[in-house]
Design a protein around this motif. Sequence first.
Motif, PDB file in Angstrom:
ATOM      1  N   GLY B  37       0.817  -1.211   0.000  1.00  0.00           N
ATOM      2  CA  GLY B  37       0.000   0.000   0.000  1.00  0.00           C
ATOM      3  C   GLY B  37       0.847   1.254   0.000  1.00  0.00           C
ATOM      4  N   ILE B  38       1.838   1.273   0.894  1.00  0.00           N
ATOM      5  CA  ILE B  38       2.686   2.466   1.008  1.00  0.00           C
ATOM      6  C   ILE B  38       3.471   2.697  -0.276  1.00  0.00           C
ATOM      7  N   LYS B  40       2.807   1.656  -3.258  1.00  0.00           N
ATOM      8  CA  LYS B  40       1.907   2.019  -4.355  1.00  0.00           C
ATOM      9  C   LYS B  40       1.605   3.512  -4.305  1.00  0.00           C
ATOM     10  N   TRP B  41       1.267   3.948  -3.101  1.00  0.00           N
ATOM     11  CA  TRP B  41       0.920   5.353  -2.885  1.00  0.00           C
ATOM     12  C   TRP B  41       2.118   6.248  -3.238  1.00  0.00           C
ATOM     13  N   ASP B  42       3.301   5.814  -2.768  1.00  0.00           N
ATOM     14  CA  ASP B  42       4.511   6.604  -2.987  1.00  0.00           C
ATOM     15  C   ASP B  42       4.881   6.657  -4.464  1.00  0.00           C
ATOM     16  N   SER B  43       4.756   5.509  -5.142  1.00  0.00           N
ATOM     17  CA  SER B  43       5.179   5.512  -6.546  1.00  0.00           C
ATOM     18  C   SER B  43       4.203   6.288  -7.425  1.00  0.00           C
ATOM     19  N   MET B  44       2.952   6.424  -6.938  1.00  0.00           N
ATOM     20  CA  MET B  44       2.005   7.252  -7.707  1.00  0.00           C
ATOM     21  C   MET B  44       2.235   8.731  -7.439  1.00  0.00           C
ATOM     22  N   LYS B  45       2.585   9.040  -6.200  1.00  0.00           N
ATOM     23  CA  LYS B  45       2.836  10.434  -5.806  1.00  0.00           C
ATOM     24  C   LYS B  45       4.138  10.954  -6.406  1.00  0.00           C
ATOM     25  N   GLY B 101       7.723   1.061  -9.263  1.00  0.00           N
ATOM     26  CA  GLY B 101       6.265   1.009  -9.412  1.00  0.00           C
ATOM     27  C   GLY B 101       5.788  -0.169 -10.233  1.00  0.00           C
ATOM     28  N   LEU B 181      -1.406  -5.169  -6.986  1.00  0.00           N
ATOM     29  CA  LEU B 181      -1.236  -3.717  -6.872  1.00  0.00           C
ATOM     30  C   LEU B 181      -0.435  -3.077  -8.005  1.00  0.00           C
TER      31      LEU B 181
END
Lengths: 311, 315
Positions: B37-38, B40-45, B101, B181
Amino acid sequence: MEVGKVMEHKPVVQLKGLTKTIKKKHLVRDIHLDLLPGEVFGFLGPNGAGKTTTIRMMVGLMKPSQGQVLIDGTDLHANFEKAIGEVGAIVENPELYNYLSGYKNLIHFSRMHKSVTKERIHEVIKQVGLENRIHEKVKTYSLGMRQRLGLAQALLHRPKFLILDEPTNGLDPAGIREFRHYLRKIAREEGVSIFVSSHLLSEIELMCDRVGIIQQGELIDVRNISDSVTDMQWSIDVDSPKKAKQILVDIVSDVEVNAEESSVQFNAEKDLIPEVNKKLVESGLLVYGIASRKTTLEDEFLKVTGGEQVG
Amino acid sequence: MVKWFKLFQNEWMKLIRKKSTLVMIGLLFFAVAVMGGILKWDSMKNPSQQSWEQTVQREVAQYSKTKQAVDPSSYQYERLEEQLQTSQYRLENDLPPVQKGSFWWFVEQSQNLISFITLFSIIAAAGIVATEFSTGTIKLLAIRPVSRWKILYSKYITTIVYGFFMLGLLFLFAVVIGAVLFPVESAVALNVTDNGIIESTPLWGYLQWYLYSFVGIVLFTTLAFMISTVFRSNALAIGITMFLMFTGSQVVFLLSRYEWAKYLLFAHTDFTQYITANIMMKGLSPTFSLSILAIYFIGFHVLSYITFTKRDIAV
């Protein structure tokens, strides 16, 4: 102290000069003992006398400082796997795996023996009366049920020699009775030699053929239970106890009248009782009942150990 | 063999049916999911700002710099040389490395969770002998027609299998959560062989990393098992082993200028140093490490064996 009894069978277990010394202190000293097939042997002693140490050496948990344990002729410490295969035991409390079911516990132990079948497991479960709860976790069991499961694991592989440490602990009176009959039965029918330690003297008395008393690490006395109860105390209910006393004084000893219960009490050997009864009846007395009371082993035990507290 | 298998079955049953084991498996899944989760969030941000060529060129510069300070005859020099070759090969043949990612990238990141497995194995090893003593069940176990050393080794084998099982589970969780993910893109790993550079799937490299990590797991597990057997204390075995696990490599690092430090156990427990070529101290090679590890390994086993088979059981 060798047991001076003529052997009818080869002994199943022989303790030869069994000694355990830790830091120059003798926990157990020079125990000699032969245990026969079909015999229930009681092991009695006060706290700290060396009962558990002896049992631990007999099952190989402890190594003797001196002496030997022979099981069916095989030296336990020289050929452990062979010798211990003939032994089933509970040492102190039956400590089983709490988080497993009773059945899983038995499966576990059965895997460590050569030929324990599923049928045998079910047979033993039935014998100890755990059919209804066997698939529940052991942590939900009462002490009595754990004791039964403990017995079941000891019996799985049909041992020739069974060691039970305080086996009736936690059983209710009916359970104790049942258990006693069961032990007698497997001793008689399967020729298993059973070694029971207990602090309940009356238990030992009812259960055992022979008893050994251990004190301060030494086996100070071994005797047959029947030896100690030849001279029994008797009580006879009659219509006139005083008259009965007059008649009995000549043939038996220590005659006493119990006016309240309308009975006479006296000591005599069993063989004399028909004679006593005949005399009373011939004298025209009405005999309502004859009861015996065995001299308990406790009296003897206290005598032998000098009245030390029994644990 | 049948007997050994039955003993293993027993130990495995007792281990796997413990509540703590279920908790560990749940925790492991949770950890992988949270990391997923973390990341995924980081690689999108924060998507990668640089092109992969820039990243690789920066790595090449770094390797060349490190190489100058390293003895040309050492293992590390050889590995740096290989890494330079593969990086050049990437640039020349336009083969991008695993992208941030992506699925393979996440599988690679899961390597950071391997210390969990070490921890779980230590806990299992610390309990497997000591608990039998603290609950008194050892008495019923040791009066079977099975020699004590066989009981001991069935327990040891069980903890090692358990460590391997948990490691496999981690990899499985990483693959499953990664596939859910992250986009599954094909990627190419490069290996230097005698016949030149060979292209393959990155999977083998990651499996190799897991396998190399397993060396450390085995050693720490054996250490915990030994302490558990010698002191018959669960807490002591976990405490000491964890303490050494966290401080051991620091101590080796501090002492690394001394020649004898290379004989310390903790200079070798991180076997993945031979993949990254980020080697703890001079003069180490895989063969040397394996020899030192073998000596400690045998030492731990001798201690366990002697205490377990010779000492009286008086619980």
